[in-house]
Design an enzyme around this catalytic site. Structure first.
Site, PDB file in Angstrom:
ATOM      1  CG  ASP A 330       6.273  -5.120   1.189  1.00 19.15           C
ATOM      2  OD1 ASP A 330       6.124  -5.768   2.232  1.00 19.15           O
ATOM      3  OD2 ASP A 330       5.779  -3.993   1.011  1.00 19.15           O
ATOM      4  NE  ARG A 332       5.030  -3.453   3.954  1.00 11.97           N
ATOM      5  CZ  ARG A 332       4.806  -2.207   3.548  1.00 11.97           C
ATOM      6  NH1 ARG A 332       4.415  -1.298   4.424  1.00 11.97           N
ATOM      7  NH2 ARG A 332       4.977  -1.868   2.301  1.00 11.97           N
TER       8      ARG A 332
END
Length: 419
Positions: A330, A332
């Site tokens: 991830d 983000r």
């Protein structure tokens, strides 16, 4: 095609220090007095006025460059901002004066004519990084919820057709590099070198101009949808419901059923509507972070790898296949996400429509209280999305009491909820 028969300006390499005559206003992020803060000047019409690294428009800046290169756009064009002021006033709040609470956007970027008029009068080409307008949105799921009696068409916020009246804000990213570095627990020099090296040297000023501490990164920004009156957000006597949603084009727009993104987005909108109808405000924050910020090409490659592996798509291999291709699970990085909530004056979220521990932890660590977390109803989870749900639960994305399981879905059968 329109062309401009102007003498081309000489190219000034950004790795060269500007002349001693530079007249760009100083930016003092987080100053108590606005007059000491200074405006963001990322335009190119007068290079001596620039006080940031990069230029406006985020990921669209390359299209602007292409328009200029092709002769379709005058490089000296200045936007006529008549009647473009925000339709709803937001702020200023104490958080706007903090060098720590907002570091990834310019809270003052929505009303430059109001906040920075003296600089505009001196000829500085300052452009907004925030725009706020009013609009209608229409989603078939909301219309269906009205038919089923789950949402009331009140004529003010929600019409019988299902149209919702909203205020929406578009926000371009503006990074205060010392603050961003602090969020990630690294030095500013480490951040600057990482950004410079791993974008192929896109912005030499990251290395050559340590006096410039603001970066306008060429990435997607965010859109905020307000259901109800945004001015109630700081009022602790009014309820606030929030969903922070990271972009998933395949599901949000085209209805892919391999994840819960659109169903959860719709559920968040419905919860926001209900809060607004009780006199509070509901907020959807929509971030351009496609595929966990890995991008859509990477996401589709992962889809292929998951489905073609021996044994088919499995929760225990969900993130392993992602890491094999992208190197990480991830990207983000929710550390920057709460900034927009501080911009709108949020101090407490009564109902956070999210099961993500990463989002919850980022919000609460930033000083905003969260009273209740709302899971996606089990009956809204597409059959093919359970692999993702199980994988995220196992990886610690969700709390033990967060994500619904297949067992929860089975419990709804026979009650007309499985459709």
């Amino acid at each position: 095609m329109t062309t401009h028969n102007k003498v081309q300006k000489p190219i000034v390499l950004t790795s060269h220090t500007p002349s001693q005559g530079s007249k760009g206003p100083a930016i003092r992020w987080g100053e108590d007095a606005l007059k000491d803060r200074g405006p963001i000047v990322g335009t190119l019409t007068n290079s001596s006025h620039r006080n940031v690294i990069g230029t406006h428009s985020g990921s669209y800046s390359v299209y602007r460059a292409l328009a200029v290169a092709s002769g379709a756009l005058d490089p000296d064009h200045r936007p006529d901002l008549t009647n473009t002021a925000p339709t709803s006033a937001i702020g200023p709040f104490d958080s706007w004066y903090s060098a720590d609470r907002i570091v990834s956007m310019d809270p003052w970027g929505g009303e430059i004519a109001r906040y920075f008029k003296p600089y505009l009068d001196q000829g500085f080409n300052i452009q907004p990084t925030i725009a706020i307008t009013r609009a209608h949105i229409a989603m078939p799921e909301v219309s269906e919820a009205i038919k089923l009696g789950q949402i009331a068409a009140d004529g003010a916020l929600v019409r019988a057709s299902g149209d919702c009246l909203v205020t929406k804000a578009a926000i371009e990213p503006v990074w205060y590099l010392p603050g961003v570095a602090k969020r990630f627990g690294i030095s500013e020099s480490e951040l600057r070198r990482g950004l410079f090296e791993h974008t192929g040297g896109m912005f030499p000023e990251l290395i050559t101009r340590p006096d410039l501490h603001i970066l306008l990164p060429p990435i997607g920004g965010q859109t905020v949808y307000f259901f109800g009156d945004p001015s109630t957000i700081p009022d602790l006597s009014k309820e606030l419901t929030v969903r922070v949603h990271d972009e998933c084009n395949g599901s949000d727009v085209f209805g892919s059923d391999i994840c819960t993104c659109r169903p959860y987005l719709v559920h968040g909108i419905e919860e926001c509507i209900k809060t607004a109808q009780k006199g509070g405000c509901g907020v959807i924050v929509y971030n351009r972070k496609e595929g966990r910020a890995l991008g859509e090409v990477t996401k589709f490659l992962v889809y292929n790898a998951r489905k073609r592996q021996e044994g088919g798509d499995r929760a225990d291999q969900y993130f392993a296949r992602t890491e094999c291709i992208a190197g990480v699970q991830d990207m983000r990085f929710q550390e920057l996400m709460p900034d927009v909530l501080h911009w709108m004056g949020a101090r407490r979220i009564d109902r956070l429509v999210s099961m993500s521990d990463m989002k919850y932890n980022a919000i609460t660590r930033s000083g905003i209280e969260v009273h209740e977390r709302i899971s996606i109803p089990a009956e809204r989870i597409p059959a093919d999305a359970h692999v993702e749900m199980d994988a995220k639960r196992a990886a610690g994305y969700y709390s033990d009491s967060g994500a619904p399981t297949k067992g929860d879905l089975q419990k709804t059968k026979g009650r007309g909820l499985e459709e």
